[in-house]
Structure formats: C-alpha cells, structure tokens
Design a protein around this motif. Sequence first.
Motif, PDB file in Angstrom:
ATOM      1  N   LEU A 161       5.901   0.945  -5.740  1.00 18.68           N
ATOM      2  CA  LEU A 161       7.330   1.502  -5.569  1.00 18.68           C
ATOM      3  C   LEU A 161       7.425   2.619  -4.709  1.00 18.68           C
ATOM      4  CD1 LEU A 161       8.178   1.464  -9.471  1.00 18.68           C
ATOM      5  CD2 LEU A 161       8.756  -0.360  -7.873  1.00 18.68           C
ATOM      6  N   CYS A 162       6.428   2.948  -3.909  1.00 14.35           N
ATOM      7  CA  CYS A 162       6.250   4.123  -3.137  1.00 14.35           C
ATOM      8  C   CYS A 162       7.547   3.813  -2.140  1.00 14.35           C
ATOM      9  CB  CYS A 162       4.943   4.058  -2.218  1.00 14.35           C
ATOM     10  SG  CYS A 162       4.925   5.333  -0.988  1.00 14.35           S
ATOM     11  N   PRO A 163       8.349   5.056  -1.679  1.00 13.58           N
ATOM     12  CA  PRO A 163       9.314   4.932  -0.577  1.00 13.58           C
ATOM     13  C   PRO A 163       8.798   4.591   0.840  1.00 13.58           C
ATOM     14  CG  PRO A 163       9.622   7.047  -1.726  1.00 13.58           C
ATOM     15  CD  PRO A 163       8.194   6.217  -2.340  1.00 13.58           C
TER      16      PRO A 163
ATOM     17  N   GLN B 136       0.776  -1.169  -0.133  1.00 16.95           N
ATOM     18  CA  GLN B 136       0.095  -0.066   0.046  1.00 16.95           C
ATOM     19  C   GLN B 136       0.943   1.023   0.103  1.00 16.95           C
ATOM     20  OE1 GLN B 136      -2.729  -0.703   3.316  1.00 16.95           O
ATOM     21  NE2 GLN B 136      -3.714  -2.110   2.275  1.00 16.95           N
ATOM     22  N   GLY B 137       0.762   1.840  -1.148  1.00 15.57           N
ATOM     23  CA  GLY B 137       1.386   3.225  -1.339  1.00 15.57           C
ATOM     24  C   GLY B 137       0.882   4.395  -0.488  1.00 15.57           C
ATOM     25  N   CYS B 138       1.766   5.527  -0.345  1.00 13.02           N
ATOM     26  CA  CYS B 138       1.162   6.746   0.554  1.00 13.02           C
ATOM     27  C   CYS B 138      -0.086   7.480  -0.191  1.00 13.02           C
ATOM     28  CB  CYS B 138       2.267   7.690   1.120  1.00 13.02           C
ATOM     29  SG  CYS B 138       3.003   8.548  -0.629  1.00 13.02           S
ATOM     30  N   GLY B 139       0.027   7.390  -1.509  1.00 13.11           N
ATOM     31  CA  GLY B 139      -0.927   7.973  -2.185  1.00 13.11           C
ATOM     32  C   GLY B 139      -0.514   9.438  -2.609  1.00 13.11           C
ATOM     33  N   LYS B 140       0.504   9.905  -2.114  1.00  8.31           N
ATOM     34  CA  LYS B 140       0.661  11.507  -2.248  1.00  8.31           C
ATOM     35  C   LYS B 140       2.256  11.594  -2.919  1.00  8.31           C
ATOM     36  CE  LYS B 140      -1.204  12.276   2.070  1.00  8.31           C
ATOM     37  NZ  LYS B 140      -0.815  11.200   3.228  1.00  8.31           N
ATOM     38  N   CYS B 141       3.164  10.469  -3.161  1.00  6.99           N
ATOM     39  CA  CYS B 141       4.232  10.793  -3.577  1.00  6.99           C
ATOM     40  C   CYS B 141       4.364  10.564  -5.323  1.00  6.99           C
ATOM     41  CB  CYS B 141       5.452   9.697  -3.150  1.00  6.99           C
ATOM     42  SG  CYS B 141       5.277   8.146  -3.578  1.00  6.99           S
ATOM     43  N   ASP B 142       5.507  10.867  -5.889  1.00  7.58           N
ATOM     44  CA  ASP B 142       5.636  10.788  -7.201  1.00  7.58           C
ATOM     45  C   ASP B 142       5.116   9.523  -7.815  1.00  7.58           C
ATOM     46  OD1 ASP B 142       6.077  13.567  -7.641  1.00  7.58           O
ATOM     47  OD2 ASP B 142       8.165  13.112  -7.945  1.00  7.58           O
ATOM     48  N   ALA B 143       5.823   8.513  -6.960  1.00 14.14           N
ATOM     49  CA  ALA B 143       5.602   6.946  -7.505  1.00 14.14           C
ATOM     50  C   ALA B 143       4.141   6.831  -7.424  1.00 14.14           C
ATOM     51  CB  ALA B 143       6.543   6.025  -6.726  1.00 14.14           C
ATOM     52  N   CYS B 144       3.502   7.136  -6.322  1.00 11.53           N
ATOM     53  CA  CYS B 144       1.885   6.672  -5.933  1.00 11.53           C
ATOM     54  C   CYS B 144       1.045   7.415  -6.992  1.00 11.53           C
ATOM     55  CB  CYS B 144       1.291   7.198  -4.794  1.00 11.53           C
ATOM     56  SG  CYS B 144       2.230   5.915  -3.557  1.00 11.53           S
ATOM     57  N   ARG B 145       1.542   8.721  -7.305  1.00  8.00           N
ATOM     58  CA  ARG B 145       0.691   9.664  -8.311  1.00  8.00           C
ATOM     59  C   ARG B 145       0.805   9.033  -9.698  1.00  8.00           C
ATOM     60  NH1 ARG B 145       1.822  15.463  -5.857  1.00  8.00           N
ATOM     61  NH2 ARG B 145       3.758  14.814  -6.584  1.00  8.00           N
TER      62      ARG B 145
HETATM   63 ZN   LIG Z   1       3.753   7.102  -1.919  1.00 10.33          ZN
END
Ligand SMILES: [Zn+2]
Length: 342
Positions: free
Chosen positions: A106-108, A91-100
């Motif tokens: 790949l979310c850090p 589960q990505g953070c939804g805010k970083c470049d990878a998520c967007r």
């Molecule tokens: Zn993210």
Amino acid sequence: MKAFVKTGYRPGEAGIEDVSIGDPGPGEVLLRVASCGICGSDLHAFRADAGFEWVLPPITLGHEFSGTVEIVGPDVTRVSVGDRAVVVAIQGCGKCDACRSGSTQLCPNRVAVGLSRDGGMAEYAVMPEEHLVPVPDGLDLTVAALGEPLSVAVHAVNVRADVKSGQTVVVSGPGPIGVLCGMLARLRGAEVLLAGVGQDSKSRLPAAEGAGLRTANLSEKPLEEHLRENFEESAPDVWIESSGSVRALGSALESVRPGGTVAVVGLYAENMVFAPTLAVRRELSLLFSYSCNYADYQTALELLGSGAIDPGPLLSRYPLVDAPEAFEAVGEGRAVKALLVP
Ligand SMILES: [Zn+2]
Ligand SMILES: [Zn+2]
C-alpha cells in the motif's frame, strides 16, 4: 541476455530482445532467473489494455519470478552469492507509515516490478536485496515462482478473509489466484466450491479439479442449484471474488448468509450498482485484499516447500524464447499458469 520486452505502446508490441545485463548498485544483487510466471497484469500490459497506459516501454515484463543470486552489489548484507530467492513484486519504499506497518503493497511510492521497473522475463534481473524472500531447501526453484500468486491468495484467504475450519466458502473466478484461494481455504478446513463460467471449462476448471477442488460451471446451471447441491440448505459463510466480474460480485453480495463475508481480490474494468441497505440489513462484511507483503511470501513459500500446496496441476512450462506463444496460450485460456524458463 535475452529478455521479453514490451517495446512499444501498441497492443502486442513486445518480443524477445537482446538487452544488456544490468550492474547491481548499492544494496542490489544480480539474480539468475530460474522461472517467471505470466500474470493477468502482464497480459494487460502486453495487450496495452485500458488502465495500463502507465506501463512505459521499453520494459522487461514479469513479476512472478525466482532465481539464484549471482553477483552482490556494494553494501549487500542480507544475501550471498548462491542464495535462492523469490522477488517481492510490489516493492515499498520501506520508510513511510504503510511500509513501517508491514503493508508495503500500500506504499504510495511503491514500485511494480515488471511494470514500472524491469522484471523477470529475462535470463537475469537486478533487484534490491531487501525485496528478496529466501526459498526453502528442497523446493524446486522453478515452482517457487508460484510464491507470488500464492502470496496474493494467502493475503486474501488467511489474512483478510481469515477463513476458518468448518466454514463454507465460494471462490468465483478459477484463474490461478482463484484456484490458489480455493486450495488455501480447503487447507484451512473449509468446504470450498470454485465457481467459473463456460470459457473456464477449457483448462481452468479441469485444472482446479485436478488440484482436488469441487467446481461449479455457472454456464451449465444456475448458482442456486450448485449451492444447494454442495452446501445443502445453508448459504455460504464466505465468498472470495477473484474473477473481476461485477456480476459475480453482485452474486456474492446476494448469496452469502446474513453476517457473512465477501472478500474481493479481483480487479474490475467496470463500475457496479450496489444496494448498501441490503448489505446493512444482513450485516455483511465487505472487504478488499490487494497484493501481498513480505510475511505473506514467507507463508506462501513455506506452504510450497512443505508440499501443503501443490500447484503442479496449474503449471505449464515454456522456454523463455517462446514467450509470445506462452502469452497466446494464457490469453486463449489454454494454459492456467505458464512459467517461462530461460
Ligand atoms: Zn513506503
Ligand atoms: Zn501476478
């Protein structure tokens, strides 16, 4: 409720425990779990293998699961009580470049369900609504748990390797991901050979054959002979390496045709010696595929829902309370994909 919890740092220090049911916070829901698959990474965490020291007990294992929404927390807008869903495992953070850009895997700051937050080997699980993927009507909810490993295969075969009709494809490593990769490549119109070794002949290669795939047991005769028998004189166009063996990856790089593609989806305990010049002179494409994202889950669940992919031959079901026995069966290669059913 009952849950299968890794309780300590020592190998095998885990068991069925009585734990309290969590309360869904803002944006979260309580899911009644329908089934949860046992993955290779669960086995590594259970055995406390090298590379899994970051899994901190006590933690409820399991990231391949489906369930029904039982309670919605505050501010939940996308799902309702009674909805059937599969959980996104990374589960990505939804805010970083990878998520967007859609690459949440790949979310850090990604969260690994069942490894860095409590997972689905339990009667209930609390999950953020944004990481729930709807299950198509008519699809058995226990089978829908296969949506996770199938999504990983979708990402490797359909998205990264982009296997095409008429190609010849070798898949090495007949674990659940490998078999599902083989099934997907065949569905795309490729000619597929699934390669395994002696220890896979107990249940994995027979299960793959049950799913209609041609198999090669490399402990019985050399790869070259299998390739000749299956693909005549032509070298494979694509090789998908899902065994995690550096030897198999070496074979892949040597065996694909000039201009061919090697797609790597396995995880490796060892480093390898690699001769880049040989790959340059044959202009190989070497690419890597990690986990999957929301769109891959949607594709996977459509394929399961329509019956285009039938994972039936891979499945064995165990009651949740028999989790220790199920882990043993997976560890010894007696079960290909064990589902724990609460
Ligand atoms: Zn993210
Ligand atoms: Zn998994």
